[in-house]
Design a protein around this motif. Structure first.
Motif, PDB file in Angstrom:
ATOM      1  N   THR A 197     -35.247  35.805 -17.270  1.00 36.40           N
ATOM      2  CA  THR A 197     -34.841  35.198 -15.950  1.00 36.40           C
ATOM      3  C   THR A 197     -34.751  33.664 -16.065  1.00 36.40           C
ATOM      4  O   THR A 197     -35.379  33.053 -16.872  1.00 36.40           O
TER       5      THR A 197
ATOM      6  N   ARG B 139     -34.406  30.017 -13.492  1.00 36.83           N
ATOM      7  CA  ARG B 139     -34.624  29.848 -12.082  1.00 36.83           C
ATOM      8  C   ARG B 139     -33.101  29.512 -11.185  1.00 36.83           C
ATOM      9  O   ARG B 139     -32.435  28.844 -11.935  1.00 36.83           O
TER      10      ARG B 139
ATOM     11  N   LEU C  47     -32.506  35.161  -4.079  1.00 37.99           N
ATOM     12  CA  LEU C  47     -33.729  35.446  -4.831  1.00 37.99           C
ATOM     13  C   LEU C  47     -33.794  33.899  -5.807  1.00 37.99           C
ATOM     14  O   LEU C  47     -33.089  33.185  -6.022  1.00 37.99           O
ATOM     15  N   PRO C  48     -35.062  33.894  -6.211  1.00 39.21           N
ATOM     16  CA  PRO C  48     -35.396  32.499  -6.751  1.00 39.21           C
ATOM     17  C   PRO C  48     -34.900  32.718  -8.213  1.00 39.21           C
ATOM     18  O   PRO C  48     -34.965  31.601  -8.966  1.00 39.21           O
ATOM     19  N   VAL C  49     -34.780  33.879  -8.860  1.00 39.46           N
ATOM     20  CA  VAL C  49     -34.386  33.958 -10.188  1.00 39.46           C
ATOM     21  C   VAL C  49     -33.183  34.786 -10.355  1.00 39.46           C
ATOM     22  O   VAL C  49     -32.760  35.595  -9.501  1.00 39.46           O
TER      23      VAL C  49
ATOM     24  N   PRO D 224     -31.649  37.500 -13.541  1.00 38.49           N
ATOM     25  CA  PRO D 224     -31.863  37.766 -14.679  1.00 38.49           C
ATOM     26  C   PRO D 224     -30.672  37.679 -15.727  1.00 38.49           C
ATOM     27  O   PRO D 224     -29.484  37.526 -15.451  1.00 38.49           O
TER      28      PRO D 224
ATOM     29  N   ASN E 101     -36.441  28.966 -20.022  1.00 43.49           N
ATOM     30  CA  ASN E 101     -37.501  28.415 -19.030  1.00 43.49           C
ATOM     31  C   ASN E 101     -37.072  26.899 -18.553  1.00 43.49           C
ATOM     32  O   ASN E 101     -37.824  26.529 -17.432  1.00 43.49           O
TER      33      ASN E 101
END
Lengths: 118, 420
Positions: free
Chosen positions: A55, A57, A63-65, A67, A87
């Motif tokens: 995922t 950010r 949603l915070p992330v 996929p 990341n």
């Protein structure tokens, strides 16, 4: 040198035995009951690849992330390097399914693409 | 009261496929009721790849697989109510539901399709001694925290149960920087796919401990560790094999339970082995006009099979709505024995419209074993398989003519294990 592995091409799961020469080249494959087993053994011994999913950010999304996946399978040994790149990335909403979020991740030739919309 | 031809309860892969198939078969007014805020069901948090190989012929992630069906639903006039909880199915096929916009809803339906899916077996079902420390959760809960909510529930992980969700989460947590100490499996074999054992455990050097379980959790506020032990052939812990493993998180991947509260309340007969409704080949339950499909009917390994089963239910419901119910009350009963745990469907109309696929699961790992379908001693089908395992759903196809020709209205699926 030899390597033992279980074939994952189908549910039978043949126990494969691979003989390699000093250069890492496959000399023989035994234990397989079909052609796919031989191909799997050679791929795993010479160039094992994996599809990587994770995922990223998201700024300003529901949603915070979001996929993501690699557009093509990447070398198995590069998974953690690619995870670091993933990341470190932050994407801005709106994001559409299929959007390229990182191009040519870690020089693998694979893009990191969104697999859902946020 | 709202009126629909078809109400589908659940907007995951099963509900969407069933609704779309019913639409394709000419059903006019269809409503999907979904408890979550979006369609898609559990696929939304299954961000790994491996979906769709059978149905689409390509490897998709969960959200991608769901997206294809969500788009199709949006292109039709199928009504969707999300954030909506169904409370009851009353007699006369009236669905009672509630949400923040409509308040209480009463919906009259000609036919209903149950597609509520399943949930994970929780800690409470396992009787592991220990306090209610935080850090103990199902693998699917952790999957939601990581993949949808975007945070990690722990750093040092033990996973109990080697079902596919547990294996997938072992890899996911490791990729995100956690240390997965081990996966413990009570049985002497894993219920997960070999591909997942190779790619989720072996690739990352995570040990899989077979015939091993967690016998105690430690820690009051937060989990501090677990005691594991090997088990004997009766799955009893062996004294002297106890081992303390430090961890802050215990993930449970110990089985799935079809969510059949509504089904039971509606008085529909449940199969005690599948924990889903007893159905015929059209996936009609014991209550006329109510159908069931997907993980609420039987827990599947592959979403592709959920889609296929749900299309059968959608087609069956469409035929029922068009007042072409397929000859009820004259059933051939189907059962499993000799290593076959269950068979779905449990009933077949004695004059079926077409060939019938019988889905079943075996009780153990069998090699070079013959699958036999017989009636009154007469063999209708026989095939040798190199390997059968509890984690892989199997199916056989029985010809419609063979079913019509049956003298005794009874079919048995069994295994013939080679003698050593």
């Amino acid at each position: 040198m030899t390597r033992d592995m279980i074939c994952v091409s189908c549910p039978i799961g043949c126990a494969l035995h691979v003989e390699l020469d000093d250069a890492g080249k496959v000399v023989s494959v035994s234990g397989n009951t079909c052609k796919r087993g031989e191909k799997y053994a050679i791929d795993e011994c010479t160039n094992p690849v994996r599809m990587l999913t994770s995922t990223i950010r998201v700024n300003g999304g529901v949603l915070p992330v979001v996929p993501v996946k690699t557009s093509v399978p990447i070398p198995k040994g590069k998974m953690f390097e690619c995870m670091k790149a993933i990341n470190n990335e932050v994407a801005d909403a709106p994001i559409k399914l299929g959007d390229v979020l990182i191009a040519n991740v870690c020089d693998t030739g694979a893009d990191i693409i969104a697999t859902n919309e946020v | 009261m709202l009126k629909y031809d078809l109400v589908v309860i659940g907007g995951g892969p099963a509900g969407m496929a069933a609704a779309l198939k019913a639409k394709e078969c000419g059903v006019k007014k269809i409503l999907i009721l979904e408890r979550a805020e979006t369609l898609g069901g559990i696929l939304e948090q299954c961000i790994h790849a491996g979906f769709g190989l059978h149905y689409f012929g390509e490897e998709l992630t969960g959200p991608e697989y769901a997206h294809r069906f969500i788009e199709q639903v949006q292109q039709t006039d199928i009504d969707v109510k999300v954030d909506t909880m169904v409370l009851e199915i009353r007699t006369g096929n009236v669905v009672v539901a509630t949400n923040n916009i409509d308040g209480m809803l009463e919906i009259s339906a000609t036919a209903i399709i149950l597609a509520m899916g399943c949930r994970e077996r929780p800690r409470g079902a396992l009787d592991i001694p220990g306090s209610r420390a935080s850090g103990i959760m199902t693998a699917g809960t952790a999957q939601k925290y990581v993949n949808l909510d975007g945070y990690m529930p722990g750093k040092k992980i033990v996973i109990l149960g080697s079902g596919d969700i547990g294996l997938i989460m072992a890899r996911r947590m490791t990729l995100e920087g956690a240390k997965v100490e081990m996966v413990c499996e009570l049985m002497p074999f894993s219920g997960g796919l070999q591909r997942n054992i190779t790619q989720c455990l072996d690739d990352l050097g995570i040990p899989l401990k077979l015939s091993c379980t967690v016998i105690q959790t430690h820690g009051i506020e937060r989990l501090e560790g677990v005691t594991i032990a090997n088990v004997d052939e009766n799955r009893r812990p062996i004294p002297g094999t106890e081992q303390y493993v430090e961890c802050d998180t215990l993930l449970l991947s110990v089985g799935l339970i079809p969510e059949n509260e509504l089904t039971r309340m509606a008085g529909i007969i449940i199969d005690p082995v599948t924990n889903g409704a007893i159905v015929d080949e059209n996936r009609q339950t014991s209550r006329p006009g109510i159908f069931a499909c997907g993980n609420v009917l039987q827990v599947h390994d592959l979403v592709d099979y959920v889609t296929a089963e749900s299309q059968i239910a959608g087609e069956g419901a469409a035929a029922y709505i068009a007042n072409r119910p397929r000859g009820r009350n004259h059933y051939v009963s189907v059962s499993g024995k000799d290593g076959v745990r269950y068979v779905v469907p449990q009933n077949i109309n004695e004059n079926p419209d077409g060939d019938v696929k019988l889905y079943f699961r075996v009780a153990d790992v069998f090699r070079n074993t013959k699958i036999i379908v017989e009636s009154d001693g007469k063999v209708l089908y026989s095939k040798k398989k190199p390997k059968l395992a509890p984690g892989e759903m199997e199916y056989v196809i029985i010809k419609a003519d063979d079913i019509r020709a049956l003298e005794k209205k009874q079919l048995t699926v069994r295994l013939e294990v080679p003698t050593k």
